[in-house]
Design an enzyme around this catalytic site. Structure first.
Site, PDB file in Angstrom:
ATOM      1  N   SER A   1      35.265  36.297  39.417  1.00  0.00           N
ATOM      2  CA  SER A   1      36.256  36.300  38.338  1.00  0.00           C
ATOM      3  C   SER A   1      37.530  37.037  38.714  1.00  0.00           C
ATOM      4  O   SER A   1      38.245  37.537  37.856  1.00  0.00           O
ATOM      5  CB  SER A   1      35.662  36.941  37.078  1.00  0.00           C
ATOM      6  OG  SER A   1      35.331  38.311  37.312  1.00  0.00           O
ATOM      7  N   GLY A   2      37.834  37.096  40.018  1.00  0.00           N
ATOM      8  CA  GLY A   2      39.129  37.596  40.429  1.00  0.00           C
ATOM      9  C   GLY A   2      40.186  36.518  40.274  1.00  0.00           C
ATOM     10  O   GLY A   2      39.993  35.508  39.584  1.00  0.00           O
TER      11      GLY A   2
ATOM     12  N   ARG B   1      50.350  45.030  60.056  1.00  0.00           N
ATOM     13  CA  ARG B   1      49.219  45.925  59.843  1.00  0.00           C
ATOM     14  C   ARG B   1      48.321  46.038  61.070  1.00  0.00           C
ATOM     15  O   ARG B   1      47.824  47.116  61.403  1.00  0.00           O
ATOM     16  CB  ARG B   1      48.403  45.450  58.637  1.00  0.00           C
ATOM     17  CG  ARG B   1      49.091  45.719  57.315  1.00  0.00           C
ATOM     18  CD  ARG B   1      48.324  45.124  56.154  1.00  0.00           C
ATOM     19  NE  ARG B   1      48.932  45.503  54.881  1.00  0.00           N
ATOM     20  CZ  ARG B   1      48.522  45.048  53.704  1.00  0.00           C
ATOM     21  NH1 ARG B   1      47.531  44.176  53.638  1.00  0.00           N
ATOM     22  NH2 ARG B   1      49.112  45.442  52.595  1.00  0.00           N
TER      23      ARG B   1
ATOM     24  N   ALA C   1      45.562  44.930  43.427  1.00  0.00           N
ATOM     25  CA  ALA C   1      46.755  44.583  44.210  1.00  0.00           C
ATOM     26  C   ALA C   1      47.953  45.275  43.580  1.00  0.00           C
ATOM     27  O   ALA C   1      48.422  44.882  42.512  1.00  0.00           O
ATOM     28  CB  ALA C   1      46.947  43.071  44.238  1.00  0.00           C
TER      29      ALA C   1
ATOM     30  N   LYS D   1      29.673  39.283  38.374  1.00  0.00           N
ATOM     31  CA  LYS D   1      28.648  40.322  38.345  1.00  0.00           C
ATOM     32  C   LYS D   1      29.139  41.593  37.666  1.00  0.00           C
ATOM     33  O   LYS D   1      28.366  42.529  37.500  1.00  0.00           O
ATOM     34  CB  LYS D   1      28.138  40.621  39.752  1.00  0.00           C
ATOM     35  CG  LYS D   1      29.119  41.192  40.738  1.00  0.00           C
ATOM     36  CD  LYS D   1      28.382  41.410  42.071  1.00  0.00           C
ATOM     37  CE  LYS D   1      29.297  41.923  43.163  1.00  0.00           C
ATOM     38  NZ  LYS D   1      28.573  42.103  44.433  1.00  0.00           N
TER      39      LYS D   1
ATOM     40  N   ASP E   1      28.816  38.757  49.148  1.00  0.00           N
ATOM     41  CA  ASP E   1      27.861  37.854  48.495  1.00  0.00           C
ATOM     42  C   ASP E   1      28.139  36.394  48.831  1.00  0.00           C
ATOM     43  O   ASP E   1      27.239  35.631  49.188  1.00  0.00           O
ATOM     44  CB  ASP E   1      27.917  38.028  46.970  1.00  0.00           C
ATOM     45  CG  ASP E   1      27.587  39.426  46.515  1.00  0.00           C
ATOM     46  OD1 ASP E   1      27.196  40.251  47.362  1.00  0.00           O
ATOM     47  OD2 ASP E   1      27.715  39.702  45.310  1.00  0.00           O
TER      48      ASP E   1
END
Length: 550
Positions: A16-17, A286, A51, A39, A216
């Site tokens: 659900s992001g 990065r 973010a 979850k 997961d």
């Protein structure tokens, strides 16, 4: 152990992001009945809300050269030869459109008095592309997506741990869930399944993500027979605080401060980045910053805790105030304008995962993936500011494809090893005398990954890590929940989650051992250079490993 049936949906989205909610919205807009499985709690689960700052898109503000194709080219350059051109072009073309949709759904992008986006500059981008909502960009995006999904009637199954994609004749036909709220093991039929579960960096002792980001989806997709790729690549955030202890793991925005006079110093107080990269440090991506810090420490010139120092005393106070993330630094009595801060790289973003096409399809019919669980877009390194647009662009693509290809959900036969795993963890004999406990096993896994499969590795360290992971696996049958039953049994959920984390950790370490070179985020002390022979992808499907040209 019985499995209960559940109502079926045309599309079931796991996660659900931002990627998961965007996929759900796209499928619902196509007229499909959609359920989001998470979850945690909706809007609070996953990494998207954390973010802090930016969403990069090409809006053409800088003339004819500022195009989606130029954005895609920057992604390809950052990926060290392994980024997928088709995926990069899709992101370049669609990121601006998704930003405009978000604004229509309530995201108030910062604009100047003339109405143009306020833009920030990031290393690796030829043009300013970073739009934002101050330091709460992820939260603003999540609120807008949650509101839109609710308006479309999307069902939500929260506090439910996805364990397995259920197949019928080789086609994804549903999801097996441990529903903690209802206290049941549930088989949910689906016409199509979208995995949007995020990455796997919580398998490290020190990382920058929520602890629930445990791989997961990678483990579930692997068990379902999907092809995985680029598993050896985990990007580090180059500077998190490693001192004082209360601040350990907090992001330190070195990249934003270097352009305003901050300096990166070794343990002797010397600037050192030039030893490892020809570019000015202000243009360092990065992976380049992370590589310089860990190699300087490996040479014996690191800070006392094995990192480096940032000296921001020359940065203007107004600039420093703008980078104090939500008062964290002030609350911890950290004055970045007065003291050197000790920092080090830490795992931040999973670059490998489930192999997808430009519509989010995997090679398992009916199974799609989007966001950090998916792989191919970034190759060996990710540009700053691309995570959120990736989630939106490929969440939308996967949701549309799932809606178009969804079959009518049907009852499914459940053939699963999870019955035995749950029964063992709920054995009446638990807690067992002398048996390991969950914290010991999870801690051993994370310590093994941190010490031997982290930012800097070698063949010896990776083999040692794999041996330690075997020891963790031996602990699993003896782990027992101290709480009976399934309802709200969070300890049981963490025990089962540990199985996924172990599978994802082993996949990463094995791939990192095979790639005997250094490329992008993958840094081998025993093979410190890029090798042209390795301009190829490792593909993992089941127990088989293959190579494919980039």
């Amino acid at each position: 152990m019985k499995t209960e049936p559940a109502p079926g949906y045309d599309v079931v989205v796991v996660g659900s992001g931002a990627a998961g909610l965007r996929a759900a919205i796209a499928a619902a807009e196509a007229g499909r009945r959609v359920c989001v499985v998470t979850k945690g709690s909706l809007l609070y689960s996953g990494a998207s809300a954390s973010a802090n700052f930016s969403y990069c898109a090409s809006f053409g503000h800088f003339g004819a050269e500022d195009t989606p194709e130029a954005y895609a080219a920057d992604i390809l350059a950052s990926g060290h030869g392994l980024a997928d051109p088709a995926l990069a072009l899709r992101l370049g073309e669609d990121a601006g459109r998704e930003a405009d949709l978000l604004e229509g759904w309530g995201v108030a992008w910062k604009r100047d008095p003339a109405g143009r986006h306020q833009l920030a500059t990031f290393a690796g981008h030829r043009f300013q592309r970073a739009i934002h909502v101050g330091l709460r960009t992820g939260k603003a995006v999540m609120v807008a997506l949650g509101r839109r999904a609710g308006m479309l009637g999307t069902a939500v199954r929260d506090h439910s741990v996805a364990l397995q994609v259920l197949l019928r004749d080789g086609v994804a036909a549903g999801v097996l869930l441990l529903d903690l709220r209802r206290g049941a093991l549930v088989a949910m039929p689906a016409g199509a399944v979208v995995l949007a579960t995020g990455g796997n960096v919580a398998m490290y002792a020190l990382h920058s993500n929520p602890d629930e980001v445990t791989g997961d989806g990678i483990a579930i997709a692997h068990a379902a027979g999907a092809t995985l790729t680029d598993l050896e690549f985990v990007q580090s955030y180059p500077t998190v605080l490693i001192s004082p202890p209360a601040a350990r793991g907090l992001h330190y925005p070195t990249g934003r401060l270097l352009g305003f006079g901050a300096r990166l110093l070794n343990g002797n107080g010397e600037e050192f980045f030039h030893r490892y990269c020809d570019l000015p440090i202000q243009q360092a991506t990065r992976d380049a910053l992370s590589r310089a810090i860990v190699l300087e420490a490996a040479a014996g010139r690191g800070s006392p805790r094995g990192g480096a120092f940032v000296d921001a005393r020359a940065v203007a106070q107004e600039t420093l105030r703008n980078v104090h993330f939500e008062g964290y630094f002030r609350d911890l009595d950290i004055d970045v304008g007065r003291d050197w801060q000790e920092v080090a790289p830490t795992p931040h973003f999973t670059l490998g995962g489930v192999r997808i096409d430009r519509d989010g399809r995997t090679d398992v019919p009916g199974l799609l993936a989007a966001g950090e669980v998916a792989a191919g877009l970034h190759g060996a390194n990710r540009l700053t500011g691309v995570a959120l647009p990736e989630s939106l662009v490929f969440g939308a693509a996967a949701g549309r494809a799932a809606g178009a290809e969804s079959r009518a959900p049907r009852d499914i036969q459940v053939d699963t090893p999870w019955h035995d795993a749950i029964a063992a963890a709920l054995s009446p004999a638990s807690p067992r005398c002398g048996a390991p406990h969950l914290g010991e096993a999870a801690g051993a896994l994370r310590a093994a990954m941190q010490s031997g499969a982290g930012v800097l590795t070698s063949a010896a360290s990776l083999r040692a890590t794999l041996a330690l992971l075997d020891q963790v696996e031996a602990m699993l049958p003896r782990l027992a929940s101290r709480q009976p039953g399934l309802r709200l049994n969070w300890e049981l959920a963490r025990i089962l989650e540990l199985r996924h984390m172990l599978a994802a950790a082993r996949l990463h370490a094995r791939a990192a051992l095979l790639r005997d070179e250094s490329r992008g985020a993958h840094l081998r002390l025993d093979h410190p250079k890029e090798d042209p022979r390795w301009l190829r992808h490792l593909l993992v499907r089941g127990d088989a490993v293959a190579e494919a040209p980039a």
